[in-house]
Design an enzyme around this catalytic site. Structure first.
Site, PDB file in Angstrom:
ATOM      1  N   SER A 123       0.825  -1.217   0.000  1.00 26.47           N
ATOM      2  CA  SER A 123       0.000   0.000   0.000  1.00 26.47           C
ATOM      3  C   SER A 123       0.854   1.260   0.000  1.00 26.47           C
ATOM      4  CB  SER A 123      -0.878   0.046   1.249  1.00 26.47           C
ATOM      5  OG  SER A 123      -1.704  -1.064   1.312  1.00 26.47           O
ATOM      6  N   HIS A 144      -0.870  -2.311  -7.339  1.00 27.08           N
ATOM      7  CA  HIS A 144      -1.618  -2.023  -6.120  1.00 27.08           C
ATOM      8  C   HIS A 144      -3.121  -2.200  -6.339  1.00 27.08           C
ATOM      9  CE1 HIS A 144      -3.066   1.041  -2.934  1.00 27.08           C
ATOM     10  NE2 HIS A 144      -2.853  -0.124  -2.367  1.00 27.08           N
ATOM     11  N   GLU A 156      -3.408   0.314  -9.335  1.00 30.19           N
ATOM     12  CA  GLU A 156      -2.373   1.319  -9.604  1.00 30.19           C
ATOM     13  C   GLU A 156      -1.078   0.590  -9.952  1.00 30.19           C
ATOM     14  OE1 GLU A 156      -3.684   5.030  -6.727  1.00 30.19           O
ATOM     15  OE2 GLU A 156      -2.575   3.382  -5.821  1.00 30.19           O
ATOM     16  N   ASN A 195      -4.707   6.895  -2.431  1.00 26.35           N
ATOM     17  CA  ASN A 195      -4.567   7.117  -0.987  1.00 26.35           C
ATOM     18  C   ASN A 195      -4.116   8.537  -0.654  1.00 26.35           C
ATOM     19  OD1 ASN A 195      -5.563   4.685  -0.156  1.00 26.35           O
ATOM     20  ND2 ASN A 195      -3.574   3.664  -0.137  1.00 26.35           N
TER      21      ASN A 195
HETATM   22  N1  LIG Z   1      -6.014  -4.728   3.299  1.00 23.09           N
HETATM   23  C1  LIG Z   1      -6.078  -3.732   2.423  1.00 23.09           C
HETATM   24  O1  LIG Z   1      -7.055  -2.971   2.379  1.00 23.09           O
HETATM   25  C2  LIG Z   1      -4.953  -3.537   1.434  1.00 23.09           C
HETATM   26  C3  LIG Z   1      -5.218  -2.837   0.241  1.00 23.09           C
HETATM   27  C4  LIG Z   1      -4.203  -2.719  -0.709  1.00 23.09           C
HETATM   28  C5  LIG Z   1      -2.949  -3.252  -0.450  1.00 23.09           C
HETATM   29  N2  LIG Z   1      -2.706  -3.901   0.732  1.00 23.09           N
HETATM   30  C6  LIG Z   1      -1.377  -4.485   0.930  1.00 23.09           C
HETATM   31  O2  LIG Z   1      -1.434  -5.881   0.662  1.00 23.09           O
HETATM   32  C7  LIG Z   1      -0.492  -6.555   1.488  1.00 23.09           C
HETATM   33  C8  LIG Z   1      -1.227  -7.610   2.280  1.00 23.09           C
HETATM   34  O3  LIG Z   1      -2.218  -7.011   3.042  1.00 23.09           O
HETATM   35  P1  LIG Z   1      -3.423  -7.847   3.680  1.00 23.09           P
HETATM   36  O4  LIG Z   1      -4.395  -6.857   4.175  1.00 23.09           O
HETATM   37  O5  LIG Z   1      -3.849  -8.925   2.734  1.00 23.09           O
HETATM   38  O6  LIG Z   1      -2.661  -8.520   4.929  1.00 23.09           O
HETATM   39  P2  LIG Z   1      -3.082  -9.782   5.788  1.00 23.09           P
HETATM   40  O7  LIG Z   1      -2.471  -9.568   7.128  1.00 23.09           O
HETATM   41  O8  LIG Z   1      -4.532 -10.071   5.675  1.00 23.09           O
HETATM   42  O9  LIG Z   1      -2.307 -10.989   5.058  1.00 23.09           O
HETATM   43  C9  LIG Z   1      -0.912 -11.104   5.018  1.00 23.09           C
HETATM   44  C10 LIG Z   1      -0.569 -12.571   4.797  1.00 23.09           C
HETATM   45  O10 LIG Z   1       0.842 -12.655   4.569  1.00 23.09           O
HETATM   46  C11 LIG Z   1       1.292 -13.847   5.170  1.00 23.09           C
HETATM   47  N3  LIG Z   1       2.734 -13.764   5.329  1.00 23.09           N
HETATM   48  C12 LIG Z   1       3.461 -13.138   6.265  1.00 23.09           C
HETATM   49  N4  LIG Z   1       4.781 -13.292   6.031  1.00 23.09           N
HETATM   50  C13 LIG Z   1       4.878 -14.033   4.895  1.00 23.09           C
HETATM   51  C14 LIG Z   1       5.970 -14.528   4.139  1.00 23.09           C
HETATM   52  N5  LIG Z   1       7.218 -14.300   4.480  1.00 23.09           N
HETATM   53  N6  LIG Z   1       5.695 -15.263   3.019  1.00 23.09           N
HETATM   54  C15 LIG Z   1       4.421 -15.506   2.660  1.00 23.09           C
HETATM   55  N7  LIG Z   1       3.339 -15.067   3.345  1.00 23.09           N
HETATM   56  C16 LIG Z   1       3.585 -14.343   4.454  1.00 23.09           C
HETATM   57  C17 LIG Z   1       0.513 -13.949   6.468  1.00 23.09           C
HETATM   58  O11 LIG Z   1       0.519 -15.285   6.954  1.00 23.09           O
HETATM   59  C18 LIG Z   1      -0.864 -13.470   6.021  1.00 23.09           C
HETATM   60  O12 LIG Z   1      -1.680 -14.559   5.615  1.00 23.09           O
HETATM   61  C19 LIG Z   1       0.191  -5.494   2.350  1.00 23.09           C
HETATM   62  O13 LIG Z   1       1.378  -5.090   1.725  1.00 23.09           O
HETATM   63  C20 LIG Z   1      -0.830  -4.353   2.333  1.00 23.09           C
HETATM   64  O14 LIG Z   1      -0.212  -3.091   2.505  1.00 23.09           O
HETATM   65  C21 LIG Z   1      -3.684  -4.085   1.666  1.00 23.09           C
END
Ligand SMILES: NC(=O)c1ccc[n+]([C@@H]2O[C@H](COP(=O)([O-])OP(=O)(O)OC[C@H]3O[C@@H](n4cnc5c(N)ncnc54)[C@H](O)[C@@H]3O)[C@@H](O)[C@H]2O)c1
Length: 297
Positions: A123, A144, A156, A195
């Protein structure tokens, strides 16, 4: 490389984002391997995705056979090497911690074929911060997605310092091929595009609230009725989780030391009470009623 050369996609990180990005790609005909370090996360991802597709079947939008075919294309594993060794494109969606992302990219670089593009769904982190962990910075890019990725159309695509034009083009083409609409950012900038705009609106909304100009529910109503936004900034904060906005503001305040960047009091009070928005049932609004009712400060 051409778009048609991308056949196999690896998604690493099977959380809120990765799970749905993986099924979105499988829905559009790609062979997808979803990876996570936690087997439970993979199981939860598959169960959640099955529910989403069952809802489509119930609405007559998909057949049972189509669902079976989609799940035949979606594989899961806790081995990153297995997930990415024949992938043409990787989308990383692991936790938002730079060191973890760098470790993941270093491993991806080691195990993926030389042509594979490595995209991060981060993000806030620009790909130039992550790319030095690889020997292929020209093939590292931001892709993104927005939550929930099965629904939100926008992606994005961000060019980093060393991202090649080919990588940028293919990433945008892949976004379109899986049913999304890409916008291209030619420069990395914290918060990318959406954002940043959201932050500007939210900062102004808190300014108006803290200066006693209007109540938060009237500010929300004004944005809905005057700007045609589906929800105002305070309800959107509830939807995303008030802790997320609070932590992001706190981090900016810590980094800058600028008092004007301190998290707003109305936000801080709610986070400290554990009223984090929809996920706890209460934030700026109380979600135990229908429609939700504004809460007291
Ligand atoms: N949630 C949102 O609204 C959103 C929107 C856009 C982008 N993002 C980005 O997407 C990414 C994930 O966010 P999320 O909300 O899905 O997080 P989340 O916490 O729901 O999921 C993260 C996952 O990554 C796994 N993980 C941790 N370390 C790991 C590794 N070394 N190898 C493989 N898997 C691993 C965890 O077990 C978990 O299942 C982040 O970078 C976040 O900034 C999130």
């Amino acid at each position: 490389m051409k778009l048609d050369d991308i056949r196999k996609i690896c998604v690493t990180g099977a959380g809120q984002m990765g799970a749905q990005i993986a099924i979105q790609a499988a829905l559009h005909g790609y062979e997808v391997t979803l990876h996570d370090i936690q087997a439970e996360a993979l199981q939860k991802a598959v169960d959640g995705n099955r529910k989403h597709l069952e809802r489509r079947v119930a609405k007559g939008k998909m057949s049972d056979d189509e669902v079976t075919a989609v799940f035949d294309r979606l594989h899961t594993t806790t081995s990153l090497e297995e997930a990415c060794r024949d992938a043409d494109f990787v989308i990383e969606a692991v936790v938002e911690i730079l060191d973890v992302k760098k470790q993941v990219f270093e491993q991806l670089d080691r195990h993926c074929p030389p042509h594979t593009i490595l995209a991060t769904n981060s993000s806030y982190l620009g790909n130039s911060e992550i790319a030095p962990a690889t020997g292929r910075p020209d093939k590292v890019v931001n892709m993104h997605f927005f939550y929930p990725p099965l629904v939100m159309k926008l992606v994005e695509v961000v060019k980093g310092e060393q991202t090649s034009d080919e990588t940028l083009r293919l990433t945008a083409e892949l976004a379109s091929a899986i049913g999304k609409q890409p916008v291209i950012l030619h420069k990395e900038l914290s918060g990318f595009l959406v954002n940043r705009i959201l932050r500007a609106i939210s900062n102004e909304a808190y300014f108006l609230l803290e200066n006693g100009v209007a109540s938060f529910e009237d500010i929300d109503r004004a944005c809905q009725l005057g700007l045609n936004h589906p929800m105002g900034p305070f309800m959107l904060g509830d939807f995303s989780g008030l802790d997320i906005g609070y932590e992001a503001r706190l981090e900016k305040y810590r980094q800058s030391g600028d008092e004007s960047m301190k998290p707003p009091a109305a936000l801080e009070r709610r986070v400290q009470r554990g009223d984090l928005g929809r996920k706890t049932g209460r934030g700026f609004y109380d979600y135990s009623t229908n429609p939700p009712t504004p809460t007291e400060d």
